[in-house]
Design a protein around this motif. Structure first.
Motif, mmCIF file in Angstrom:
data_model
loop_
_atom_site.group_PDB
_atom_site.id
_atom_site.type_symbol
_atom_site.label_atom_id
_atom_site.label_comp_id
_atom_site.label_asym_id
_atom_site.label_seq_id
_atom_site.Cartn_x
_atom_site.Cartn_y
_atom_site.Cartn_z
ATOM 1 N N UNK A 1 0.844 -1.195 0.000
ATOM 2 C CA UNK A 1 0.000 0.000 0.000
ATOM 3 C C UNK A 1 0.878 1.244 0.000
ATOM 4 N N UNK A 2 0.492 2.224 -0.823
ATOM 5 C CA UNK A 2 1.182 3.508 -0.827
ATOM 6 C C UNK A 2 0.146 4.618 -0.948
ATOM 7 N N UNK A 3 0.405 5.767 -0.311
ATOM 8 C CA UNK A 3 -0.543 6.888 -0.420
ATOM 9 C C UNK A 3 -0.740 7.301 -1.872
ATOM 10 N N UNK A 4 -1.979 7.632 -2.208
ATOM 11 C CA UNK A 4 -2.311 8.082 -3.554
ATOM 12 C C UNK A 4 -2.178 9.600 -3.606
ATOM 13 N N UNK A 5 -1.158 10.128 -4.325
ATOM 14 C CA UNK A 5 -0.942 11.578 -4.326
ATOM 15 C C UNK A 5 -2.073 12.349 -4.989
ATOM 16 N N UNK A 6 -2.830 11.693 -5.875
ATOM 17 C CA UNK A 6 -3.925 12.377 -6.556
ATOM 18 C C UNK A 6 -5.189 12.425 -5.705
ATOM 19 N N UNK A 7 -5.275 11.534 -4.714
ATOM 20 C CA UNK A 7 -6.439 11.501 -3.827
ATOM 21 C C UNK A 7 -5.949 11.428 -2.387
ATOM 22 N N UNK A 8 -5.653 12.571 -1.792
ATOM 23 C CA UNK A 8 -5.133 12.578 -0.414
ATOM 24 C C UNK A 8 -6.060 11.820 0.527
ATOM 25 N N UNK A 9 -5.448 11.056 1.422
ATOM 26 C CA UNK A 9 -6.215 10.278 2.379
ATOM 27 C C UNK A 9 -6.567 8.888 1.907
ATOM 28 N N UNK A 10 -6.229 8.564 0.647
ATOM 29 C CA UNK A 10 -6.502 7.226 0.121
ATOM 30 C C UNK A 10 -5.186 6.547 -0.249
ATOM 31 N N UNK A 11 -5.242 5.229 -0.353
ATOM 32 C CA UNK A 11 -4.059 4.443 -0.697
ATOM 33 C C UNK A 11 -4.260 3.733 -2.030
ATOM 34 N N UNK A 12 -3.148 3.433 -2.682
ATOM 35 C CA UNK A 12 -3.146 2.618 -3.900
ATOM 36 C C UNK A 12 -2.539 1.264 -3.571
ATOM 37 N N UNK A 13 -3.213 0.198 -4.001
ATOM 38 C CA UNK A 13 -2.695 -1.156 -3.793
ATOM 39 C C UNK A 13 -1.833 -1.557 -4.979
ATOM 40 N N UNK A 14 -0.594 -1.941 -4.696
ATOM 41 C CA UNK A 14 0.329 -2.388 -5.732
ATOM 42 C C UNK A 14 0.535 -3.899 -5.617
ATOM 43 N N UNK A 15 0.757 -4.527 -6.762
ATOM 44 C CA UNK A 15 1.055 -5.953 -6.820
ATOM 45 C C UNK A 15 2.533 -6.122 -7.159
ATOM 46 N N UNK A 16 3.217 -6.973 -6.401
ATOM 47 C CA UNK A 16 4.622 -7.273 -6.648
ATOM 48 C C UNK A 16 4.758 -8.748 -6.982
ATOM 49 N N UNK A 17 5.664 -9.056 -7.884
ATOM 50 C CA UNK A 17 5.923 -10.434 -8.290
ATOM 51 C C UNK A 17 7.004 -11.014 -7.389
ATOM 52 N N UNK A 18 6.714 -12.161 -6.773
ATOM 53 C CA UNK A 18 7.677 -12.804 -5.878
ATOM 54 C C UNK A 18 8.654 -13.632 -6.707
#
Length: 527
Positions: free
Chosen positions: A242-259
């Motif tokens: 999870x990382x903060x969404x700079x375009x929508x303060x107060x919300x997070x963006x979920x990222x997918x990482x490949x193991x």
């Protein structure tokens, strides 16, 4: 009738059940957990911990059972442990809130300290977990142990467990739902291709869903595609962040990482690369414009060190996967089907026979290290790093950055940008990595040798400098000397010129004695 508090590590439960190919609807699990908890008395507190953005429909189902969903970041083992532990401790501290029995739904051995704390408070502790996934550290420390499978059987909800299919050759990877191996492999390739094409090390969840929507291989609708991602997360093939969404303060963006350390992911990427490599060799030997017949490719793969150990049907599956993900395209020459490589595909561009990225990685380490030493910063912006490496070739640059991140040579993070809405991508150098240490130590040896070689002279002929580095033992060959001198010249520690006093035809090097990296490293070496 007593009282009880219910704490559910729902991500742990789902992962453990589906790891055994037991797929139970969220609604059933929520109802069973609530009904079983009521056997211990009034449920005065109930929480379920999971990355709910991956299955948002389950939140309402737990809410209806008065079990409050609590969000935790998915993929990392310790997230639910920590949040649950803190909530239990907070529950014990709040005046007027109490329960005689605490029900912990998990199999994770890290809850030993929580159980000990509850027992010190004279609480009865009951453990529910998935059979075969309950840590031995927990059993024997609690008043009662119950398996989730037993509860499901009592309520008539447990389906017959499906046989666990192997993913990949030689049993590599966890059991997955039968018939989904091709979709999982394709998902791995799709995620990797998206990240390669855009220079990312992680892909937003919604972006990956959009990329998957162009093919029915991943599912007929968004729910099936989302469930495929969820099952890959549960199997450990993917991770989330999870990382903060700079375009929508107060919300997070979920990222997918490949193991990349997971056997199934590693096998998929390696076997696909082997198919591409064999195609390259066959196309090089074919007449210009000619394709590679199916049979020729399969015969070539049969002689491969790894793919040759598989059954022919399995080798054919790998070729079909490459076609489905458009690494290969089909055509016909006369009455024969033939195959071509799509040279624009990011995964095809990654496979370069005999390529050695060591010089590019060495250049990358020096670029970051010199920047940090000159500025005193802790990280270097990705944009500036790309700018310095771009003259060596865009594809080579992208492959080197990606390899450095995967091998742990660098760490890439999103840094809040106080001057704009978008975060800055920062590159940290992992100085303890063996490759980083080797490059920095060799650089320091070369600088020390140059300092001795130049002495009081302002300039020295290039051949003398190259020979001097080899003679001093700073490098082993004249070719290595030329490479290192070129790197130092790129960083303006050395300046190449021609002229006095050696003649216009004699190239010389000038040592920039005030260069901050040279000054700092020599000072450190001399104590």
């Amino acid at each position: 009738m007593g009282t009880c508090a219910l704490f559910i590590d729902y991500e742990n439960v789902l992962k453990s059940l589906r790891g055994q190919n037991i797929h139970v609807p969220h609604k059933v699990l929520a109802e069973v957990f609530k009904h079983e908890a009521q056997r211990y008395g009034e449920v005065v507190f109930a929480r379920a911990y999971a990355p709910w953005d991956l299955f948002p429909e389950a939140m309402a189902l737990f809410d209806r059972q008065d079990i409050k969903p609590e969000y935790v970041e998915g993929g990392r083992k310790d997230n639910a442990d920590l949040v649950m532990s803190l909530d239990i401790q907070e529950f014990l501290r709040i005046p007027g809130r109490d329960a005689e029995t605490f029900i912990l739904v998990t199999g994770d051995g890290d809850f030993v300290h929580v159980i000990r704390l509850l027992q010190q408070e004279q609480k009865r502790v009951v453990l529910w977990g998935v059979e075969g996934s309950i840590s031995a550290r927990l059993v024997g420390r609690v008043a009662e142990v119950e398996t989730v499978q037993a509860m499901l059987r009592r309520h008539g909800h447990l389906p017959g467990a499906e046989p666990s299919g192997e993913f990949g050759p030689a049993g590599e990877g966890p059991g997955l739902p039968p018939g989904r191996e091709m979709a999982v492999r394709a998902l791995i390739l799709r995620a990797e291709a998206v990240m390669l094409a855009r220079g990312w090390v992680q892909v937003p969840f919604l972006t990956l869903m959009q990329e998957m929507s162009v093919s029915t291989l991943f599912g007929e609708d968004s729910e099936q595609r989302r469930m495929l991602i969820v099952r890959c997360l549960e199997a450990g093939l993917l991770d989330t962040k999870k990382q903060p969404n700079p375009k929508r303060p107060g919300t997070d963006t979920t990222f997918i990482l490949l193991r990349k350390d997971h056997p199934a992911v590693r096998t998929t990427l390696q076997c696909t690369a082997r198919v591409v490599l064999h195609m390259r060799r066959l196309l090089e030997a074919a007449p210009p414009g000619a394709g590679v017949p199916w049979d020729d490719l399969l015969r070539s793969l049969a002689g491969d060190d790894r793919l040759g150990r598989m059954a022919e049907a399995e080798r054919q599956n790998w070729v079909e996967l490459c076609i489905a993900e458009k690494l290969l395209r089909q055509d016909r020459q006369g009455d024969r089907p033939v195959l071509y490589l799509d040279e624009e595909h990011p995964l095809v561009q990654q496979v370069v026979p005999g390529e050695d990225l060591t010089p590019m990685l060495r250049r990358l380490v020096l670029a970051v290290d010199h920047y940090l030493q000159r500025t005193g910063y802790q990280w270097m912006s990705m944009g500036l790093l790309r700018q310095q490496l771009l003259p060596c070739g865009r594809r080579e640059m992208e492959r080197a950055i990606r390899m450095a991140a995967e091998e742990g040579i660098i760490r890439i993070e999103q840094i809040p940008n106080r001057f704009g809405s978008r975060p800055t991508t920062g590159v940290y150098l992992e100085e303890s990595h063996p490759f980083c240490q080797e490059v920095v130590e060799r650089r320091d040896e070369v600088l020390a040798a140059l300092s001795r070689l130049f002495g009081d002279r302002d300039m020295v002929p290039v051949p003398e400098v190259e020979e001097g580095l080899v003679a001093a033992g700073a490098v082993e060959t004249p070719e290595a000397a030329a490479e290192w001198l070129g790197l130092l010249a790129d960083h303006q520690i050395l300046t190449a010129r021609s002229g006095w006093p050696y003649g216009a035809e004699c190239p010389v090097y000038v040592l920039q004695r005030q260069h901050p990296v040279l000054v700092k490293r020599l000072r450190e070496r001399t104590g």
